[in-house]
Design a protein around this motif. Structure first.
Motif, PDB file in Angstrom:
ATOM      1  N   PHE A   1      -2.864   3.405  -5.182  1.00 30.28           N
ATOM      2  CA  PHE A   1      -1.924   4.501  -4.937  1.00 30.28           C
ATOM      3  C   PHE A   1      -0.678   4.357  -5.807  1.00 30.28           C
ATOM      4  CE2 PHE A   1       1.671   6.432  -2.788  1.00 30.28           C
ATOM      5  CZ  PHE A   1       1.186   7.703  -2.499  1.00 30.28           C
ATOM      6  N   HIS A   2      -0.096   3.196  -5.803  1.00 25.37           N
ATOM      7  CA  HIS A   2       1.170   3.013  -6.518  1.00 25.37           C
ATOM      8  C   HIS A   2       0.995   2.980  -8.039  1.00 25.37           C
ATOM      9  CE1 HIS A   2       3.762   2.646  -3.067  1.00 25.37           C
ATOM     10  NE2 HIS A   2       2.912   1.796  -2.493  1.00 25.37           N
TER      11      HIS A   2
ATOM     12  N   LEU B   1       0.602  -1.934  10.153  1.00 21.67           N
ATOM     13  CA  LEU B   1       0.486  -2.259   8.731  1.00 21.67           C
ATOM     14  C   LEU B   1       1.855  -2.495   8.091  1.00 21.67           C
ATOM     15  CD1 LEU B   1      -2.322   0.220   7.564  1.00 21.67           C
ATOM     16  CD2 LEU B   1      -2.531  -2.212   8.136  1.00 21.67           C
ATOM     17  N   ARG B   2       2.878  -1.788   8.542  1.00 24.28           N
ATOM     18  CA  ARG B   2       4.237  -1.969   8.006  1.00 24.28           C
ATOM     19  C   ARG B   2       4.724  -3.403   8.198  1.00 24.28           C
ATOM     20  NH1 ARG B   2       7.540   2.607   7.033  1.00 24.28           N
ATOM     21  NH2 ARG B   2       6.713   4.621   7.732  1.00 24.28           N
ATOM     22  N   ASP B   3       4.236  -4.076   9.230  1.00 27.29           N
ATOM     23  CA  ASP B   3       4.722  -5.414   9.569  1.00 27.29           C
ATOM     24  C   ASP B   3       3.904  -6.536   8.951  1.00 27.29           C
ATOM     25  OD1 ASP B   3       6.808  -4.424  11.095  1.00 27.29           O
ATOM     26  OD2 ASP B   3       5.611  -4.362  12.938  1.00 27.29           O
ATOM     27  N   ILE B   4       2.829  -6.216   8.250  1.00 25.19           N
ATOM     28  CA  ILE B   4       2.041  -7.258   7.595  1.00 25.19           C
ATOM     29  C   ILE B   4       2.772  -7.686   6.319  1.00 25.19           C
ATOM     30  CG2 ILE B   4      -0.131  -7.778   6.414  1.00 25.19           C
ATOM     31  CD1 ILE B   4      -1.541  -5.913   8.321  1.00 25.19           C
TER      32      ILE B   4
ATOM     33  N   LEU C   1       1.649  -6.484   2.895  1.00 25.23           N
ATOM     34  CA  LEU C   1       1.685  -5.045   2.648  1.00 25.23           C
ATOM     35  C   LEU C   1       3.094  -4.461   2.664  1.00 25.23           C
ATOM     36  CD1 LEU C   1      -1.341  -3.686   4.737  1.00 25.23           C
ATOM     37  CD2 LEU C   1      -1.062  -3.546   2.260  1.00 25.23           C
ATOM     38  N   ARG C   2       4.060  -5.231   3.118  1.00 31.63           N
ATOM     39  CA  ARG C   2       5.382  -4.686   3.425  1.00 31.63           C
ATOM     40  C   ARG C   2       6.006  -3.943   2.241  1.00 31.63           C
ATOM     41  NH1 ARG C   2       8.209  -9.187   6.159  1.00 31.63           N
ATOM     42  NH2 ARG C   2       6.721  -8.677   7.814  1.00 31.63           N
ATOM     43  N   ASP C   3       5.923  -4.514   1.045  1.00 29.70           N
ATOM     44  CA  ASP C   3       6.539  -3.863  -0.118  1.00 29.70           C
ATOM     45  C   ASP C   3       5.839  -2.568  -0.499  1.00 29.70           C
ATOM     46  OD1 ASP C   3       8.349  -5.918  -0.291  1.00 29.70           O
ATOM     47  OD2 ASP C   3       7.237  -7.019  -1.830  1.00 29.70           O
ATOM     48  N   ALA C   4       4.528  -2.467  -0.165  1.00 29.35           N
ATOM     49  CA  ALA C   4       3.754  -1.293  -0.576  1.00 29.35           C
ATOM     50  C   ALA C   4       3.828  -0.147   0.424  1.00 29.35           C
ATOM     51  CB  ALA C   4       2.291  -1.680  -0.776  1.00 29.35           C
ATOM     52  N   MET C   5       4.354  -0.411   1.632  1.00 26.68           N
ATOM     53  CA  MET C   5       4.347   0.623   2.674  1.00 26.68           C
ATOM     54  C   MET C   5       5.545   1.548   2.524  1.00 26.68           C
ATOM     55  SD  MET C   5       1.555   0.273   4.381  1.00 26.68           S
ATOM     56  CE  MET C   5       1.822   1.166   5.902  1.00 26.68           C
ATOM     57  N   THR C   6       5.599   2.204   1.374  1.00 31.61           N
ATOM     58  CA  THR C   6       6.645   3.192   1.116  1.00 31.61           C
ATOM     59  C   THR C   6       6.320   4.479   1.860  1.00 31.61           C
ATOM     60  OG1 THR C   6       5.469   4.014  -0.812  1.00 31.61           O
ATOM     61  CG2 THR C   6       7.037   2.195  -1.168  1.00 31.61           C
ATOM     62  N   GLU C   7       7.301   5.352   1.961  1.00 30.57           N
ATOM     63  CA  GLU C   7       7.060   6.610   2.668  1.00 30.57           C
ATOM     64  C   GLU C   7       5.950   7.458   2.030  1.00 30.57           C
ATOM     65  OE1 GLU C   7       7.933   7.664   5.661  1.00 30.57           O
ATOM     66  OE2 GLU C   7       8.743   5.642   5.814  1.00 30.57           O
TER      67      GLU C   7
ATOM     68  N   VAL D   1       2.726   5.801   3.139  1.00 30.35           N
ATOM     69  CA  VAL D   1       2.541   6.020   4.572  1.00 30.35           C
ATOM     70  C   VAL D   1       2.054   7.439   4.833  1.00 30.35           C
ATOM     71  CG1 VAL D   1       3.769   6.279   6.764  1.00 30.35           C
ATOM     72  CG2 VAL D   1       4.130   4.227   5.366  1.00 30.35           C
ATOM     73  N   GLU D   2       2.635   8.402   4.146  1.00 29.79           N
ATOM     74  CA  GLU D   2       2.214   9.795   4.317  1.00 29.79           C
ATOM     75  C   GLU D   2       0.769   9.972   3.845  1.00 29.79           C
ATOM     76  OE1 GLU D   2       2.173  13.604   5.561  1.00 29.79           O
ATOM     77  OE2 GLU D   2       3.656  12.031   5.993  1.00 29.79           O
ATOM     78  N   TYR D   3       0.398   9.282   2.777  1.00 30.47           N
ATOM     79  CA  TYR D   3      -0.986   9.326   2.313  1.00 30.47           C
ATOM     80  C   TYR D   3      -1.927   8.809   3.402  1.00 30.47           C
ATOM     81  CZ  TYR D   3      -5.234   8.080  -0.232  1.00 30.47           C
ATOM     82  OH  TYR D   3      -6.547   7.955  -0.613  1.00 30.47           O
ATOM     83  N   LEU D   4      -1.547   7.694   4.048  1.00 31.63           N
ATOM     84  CA  LEU D   4      -2.391   7.133   5.109  1.00 31.63           C
ATOM     85  C   LEU D   4      -2.476   8.082   6.301  1.00 31.63           C
ATOM     86  CD1 LEU D   4      -1.350   3.356   5.073  1.00 31.63           C
ATOM     87  CD2 LEU D   4      -3.328   4.436   3.989  1.00 31.63           C
TER      88      LEU D   4
END
Length: 461
Positions: free
Chosen positions: A18-19, A68-71, A74-80, A83-86
């Motif tokens: 994604f990124h 997932l935000r707390d793993i 993954l923390r750096d990759a869980m951008t908004e 997250v919206e994609y998920l």
């Protein structure tokens, strides 16, 4: 829903795609088994319907996204944006697969998925888990059924595996020809006949064996199968026949020399007028023991098989893999393969064409490219094993019922050459040289392998 039933690296790769702006790049992946397991001459492909149901429902809930935000990984990759994609994630890919209950061999794809690369990636773990497990159990079960001949086989394995795996095991075993299961949930979920007796604790909880039998028959006058080996098997048979009389549906032997005991119990039952009572045998049975009993003429009507089935003890893991075979790169579709020693793969999406002889017996399988004309692959009209099952994330047809799968398994096994039904007693070498049947790649596929080799080796130098 069910999106976290996966390995972490599927999600880290998804985030990476994604990124890096790769999320819409289309990829094609196939699931296959590189080589048959020890003591297996064929496999029964199972778990396909379970996989399709998972793909239909796959999504991320808000609770799963919060987790997932707390793993840390993954923390750096869980951008908004991610997250919206998920939140909007659904499987929208295309799936081709063999029909559940189809006989397959080494290197033949069971499932092909073509989808945006994140979708194709995330589904890998669940796909391998469910198809590997169900195929392992179904393949074992088919051997047990064959060994039993005209006798029936009941699945007894629930206490020897995880509760959910037990339900899947009962499903695969029944599809492969078992006549029932002891698992009540499997009976409810799939309509499998539920069968069982009582355990030794029932007998030991009473003051005498006579009292245990009398109470059981009084409670179940129309379903009295009595376990007779708690103390003395032959005396137990005499007591069962005397107490139950014409209500006796059968007796179960769970220990000792099953051949000698069944031969001794049968005349006891017959002399007491219980000629229709069945002899059920259980106790660490497998296809090898059952075949030996059948060949010796043991008067056993039903076998209960548990641990050896659900653990597939002689071959406890199926090494099915899921590999990229094609990907979109800079607007072009590029065939992909590996050349790793012992782990090489074929490039491009594939089809398996099955040829049978004049008697309808399996003669030849050809692994070809999906767009090949089968008329150039051999004489006769071959069957294409992979069929479209999902388009844009929706099924192309209703889910198949268990009875349909069970009937297919019977047909598939009936057209196997006799050599494929042989029970291997000794483990063959790691690199099998004794396989009596192996699919062959088409000439065009082999040409593509060399084209890809030239491209990637040249690029590396």
């Amino acid at each position: 829903m069910d999106a976290l039933r996966t390995d972490l690296y599927q999600l880290t790769m998804a985030a990476g795609y994604f990124h890096r702006g790769m999320q819409d790049r289309r990829a094609t992946c196939e699931m296959f088994v590189r080589r048959l397991p020890r003591r297996r001459r064929y496999l029964l492909a199972m778990g396909i319907e379970r996989l399709l149901g998972y793909l239909e429902d796959l999504s991320f809930t808000e609770d799963e996204i919060r987790y997932l935000r707390d793993i840390p990984a993954l923390r750096d990759a869980m951008t908004e944006p991610f997250v919206e994609y998920l939140r909007r994630f659904r499987f929208r890919g295309d799936v081709s697969a063999v029909r559940e209950g189809t006989v397959v061999f080494a290197n033949e794809p069971l499932v092909r998925i073509s989808a945006p690369i994140i979708e194709a990636q995330i589904v890998e773990t669940f796909l391998l888990s469910v198809v590997n497990h169900a195929t392992m159990i179904g393949s074992k079960a088919a051997r047990v059924v064959r060994a039993a001949g005209s006798a029936g086989v009941i699945e007894f394995g629930t206490r020897r595996t995880h509760p959910e795996a037990a339900v899947d095991a009962a499903h695969s075993a029944y599809a492969a020809g078992f006549v029932g299961t002891s698992n009540v949930e499997a009976g409810k979920r799939f309509g499998i006949p539920v069968m069982g007796t009582a355990a030794h604790i029932w007998t030991m909880a009473h003051a005498t064996e006579e009292e245990a039998f009398e109470n059981y028959v009084a409670t179940f006058p129309n379903a009295s199968i009595l376990l007779i080996d708690t103390y003395d098997t032959l005396r137990g048979a005499e007591r069962a026949a005397r107490i139950a009389k014409d209500k006796l549906k059968g007796v179960r032997l769970d220990s000792g020399d099953l051949l000698a005991l069944s031969r001794a119990v049968r005349p006891i039952l017959d002399a007491a007028g219980c000629t229709s009572a069945k002899i059920v045998a259980s106790g660490d049975l497998n296809e090898y023991k059952i075949e030996a009993l059948r060949r010796a003429g043991a008067p056993i009507d039903l076998y209960g098989v548990g641990t050896d089935l659900v653990a597939s003890i002689d071959s406890p893991a199926l090494g099915g893999v899921y590999k990229l075979v094609e990907i979109e790169q800079e607007g072009n579709v590029v065939p992909i393969c590996k050349f790793s020693e012992g782990k090489a793969t074929f490039p491009g999406p594939h089809q398996v064409y099955r040829f049978v002889d004049g008697a309808g017996v399996l003669a030849r399988d050809v692994i070809a490219l999906a767009d090949e004309d089968p008329r150039g692959l051999g004489e006769g009209e071959p069957e294409a094993l992979l069929v479209p099952r999902m388009t844009n994330g929706a099924r192309t047809e209703p889910a198949e019922g268990l009875d349909v799968v069970r009937a297919r398994v019977a047909r598939e096994l009936a057209r196997l050459p006799e050599a494929l039904h042989v029970l291997d007693e000794a483990p063959p070498p790691t690199e099998r040289t004794d396989e009596p049947f192996r699919a062959v790649p088409s000439a065009r596929l082999l040409e593509l392998v060399e084209d890809v080799r030239a491209r990637v080796v040249g690029a590396a130098t």
